[in-house]
Design a protein around this motif. Structure first.
Motif, PDB file in Angstrom:
ATOM      1  N   UNK A 183       2.941 -15.492  14.474  1.00 12.65           N
ATOM      2  CA  UNK A 183       4.195 -16.069  14.017  1.00 12.65           C
ATOM      3  C   UNK A 183       4.983 -15.105  13.143  1.00 12.65           C
ATOM      4  N   UNK A 184       4.350 -14.039  12.680  1.00  8.22           N
ATOM      5  CA  UNK A 184       5.024 -13.068  11.810  1.00  8.22           C
ATOM      6  C   UNK A 184       4.781 -11.655  12.320  1.00  8.22           C
ATOM      7  N   UNK A 185       5.403 -11.268  13.436  1.00  3.96           N
ATOM      8  CA  UNK A 185       5.148  -9.939  14.002  1.00  3.96           C
ATOM      9  C   UNK A 185       5.597  -8.783  13.113  1.00  3.96           C
ATOM     10  N   UNK A 186       6.342  -9.052  12.048  1.00  5.83           N
ATOM     11  CA  UNK A 186       6.726  -7.974  11.131  1.00  5.83           C
ATOM     12  C   UNK A 186       5.592  -7.566  10.199  1.00  5.83           C
ATOM     13  N   UNK A 187       4.495  -8.304  10.209  1.00  3.87           N
ATOM     14  CA  UNK A 187       3.392  -7.964   9.305  1.00  3.87           C
ATOM     15  C   UNK A 187       2.725  -6.651   9.694  1.00  3.87           C
ATOM     16  N   UNK A 188       2.439  -6.453  10.968  1.00  5.13           N
ATOM     17  CA  UNK A 188       1.714  -5.236  11.356  1.00  5.13           C
ATOM     18  C   UNK A 188       2.508  -3.969  11.087  1.00  5.13           C
ATOM     19  N   UNK A 189       3.825  -3.916  11.358  1.00  7.18           N
ATOM     20  CA  UNK A 189       4.578  -2.729  10.940  1.00  7.18           C
ATOM     21  C   UNK A 189       4.522  -2.503   9.432  1.00  7.18           C
TER      22      UNK A 189
END
Length: 387
Positions: free
Chosen positions: A247-253
């Motif tokens: 739900x939060x794909x900005x976490x891995x970057x």
């Protein structure tokens, strides 16, 4: 398993979900085989409802609840199913699709996407009070599909077929032919559901979509108050983390850039940004979504509800019945309820937390300092806002 008409019954020996808000999963139950029933009987039984998926074994799981338990309109379908479950019943994906192929699409489909902690559960319950609407809050089959798509984005045709089949089964629960299905099916998703917005639009182009959001500062404070005291213990965090990443794909970057895990505050803000970013991408792609601010729902609930009903093609005279739900706590009986938050409060966010939040916002072009959504956070004003 026989894919030609049988469903496997599983007797529940124990329920072992590690935290209340952990998504539905076969791993939340200890079971033993309990025989078989005709697959068609799942559609005709009002006490049986679609619960979750096991993609590794390509199985759909249904829950059998005690007679007369109405799971529509509850705070969270996945949790109500888990608590009420007496038995589980599984069918292969192929059987699920075969059953769904014999069912009609709902006459009207309403999709409620949200950033969470913004009145979406309340809206889901309100919609369920409108005549002819069956409203489900967080059916986790879609949480699972969002996770699968995040981990393996190359299977969109399969995910689209699963979406259609799951929608048809949910809309026609309790009817062999679909004649007893709801005229309108309303589905409110977890925050990850918006990652499926394009597929839902592809499969159900006439569906009416609503997107609920909330200003960043009160949203962050509400997330902290609601979730921080109940984060899973270390043994369960790894299983829960995969859903957070979906739900939060900005976490891995963020992890790659900073070479560390985000703090809870940073992870919350990255979730808020990820969902808002996805909403704006869907709008640019032509997916029609009605934006609804928590602040508007709170300040003028009847007018806001009227606008939602109009957008969804629902009768205007349903406003009063929908508004009547606002007098109750829509999350009563869960760890997110007002009573739970009063009895187990989180410590107030500190200046360092707000600094972390502002730093995350500064790294991402989703919003800029002049965006009204970040009022009171980019330049903090006053004390904490009551969630």
């Amino acid at each position: 398993m026989d894919t030609n008409g049988s469903a496997q019954v599983l007797d529940i020996l124990d329920k072992v979900a590690p935290a209340e808000f952990v998504p539905a999963s076969p791993h939340n139950f200890v079971v033993r085989p309990g025989g078989s029933v005709p697959a068609e009987s799942l559609l005709g039984d009002p006490d049986v409802s679609l619960h979750c998926l096991d993609d590794e074994h390509r199985l759909a799981y249904f829950v059998q609840a005690p007679p007369g338990v109405d799971l529509a309109g509850g705070p969270f379908l996945y949790l109500d199913q888990y608590r009420a479950a007496q038995r589980l019943v599984t069918v292969p994906y192929e059987t699920l699709h075969r059953l769904a192929d014999g069912l009609p699409d709902p006459a009207r489909l309403v999709l409620v996407y949200s950033v969470g902690r913004c009145g979406s559960t309340l809206l889901s319950r309100a919609l369920g009070e409108v005549a002819g609407v069956r409203s489900y809050s967080e059916p986790d089959v879609f949480t699972e599909i969002a996770l699968l798509r995040h981990e393996d984005p190359g299977r969109d045709a399969e995910y689209a077929r699963l979406i259609r089949s799951c929608v048809r089964v949910l809309a026609n629960a309790g009817s062999n032919t679909g004649s007893g299905g709801a005229e309108t099916l309303a589905v409110k998703f977890r925050a990850s559901g918006i990652q499926l917005g394009d597929l839902f639009h592809e499969v159900f182009p006439a569906a009416r979509g609503v997107f609920l959001h909330r200003d960043a500062r009160p949203w962050l404070e509400s997330m902290h108050q609601g979730f921080t005291p109940h984060l899973p213990d270390p043994g369960a965090q790894l299983a829960f983390l995969k859903y957070v990443l979906a739900q939060a794909p900005l976490i891995m970057p963020f992890v790659a850039r900073h070479e560390r895990q985000p703090t809870p505050t940073e992870a919350y803000v990255l979730t808020w940004l990820s969902v808002l970013d996805r909403y704006r991408a869907l709008r640019r792609a032509g997916v029609p979504l009605l934006p609804v601010a928590y602040e508007a729902l709170d300040a003028d609930p009847k007018a806001t509800l009227a606008a939602v009903l109009d957008h969804c093609g629902l009768p205007a005279d349903g406003v009063d019945a929908a508004y009547a739900t606002f007098s109750a706590d829509s999350q009563e009986g869960t760890v997110l309820s007002r009573a739970s938050r009063r009895s187990n409060p989180a410590a107030a966010l500190a200046a360092e937390d707000y600094a972390q939040a502002r730093a995350v916002l500064a790294e991402h072009p989703v919003v800029d300092p002049d965006d009204p959504l970040v009022r009171g956070l980019v330049e903090p004003q006053g004390g904490p806002i009551e969630p």
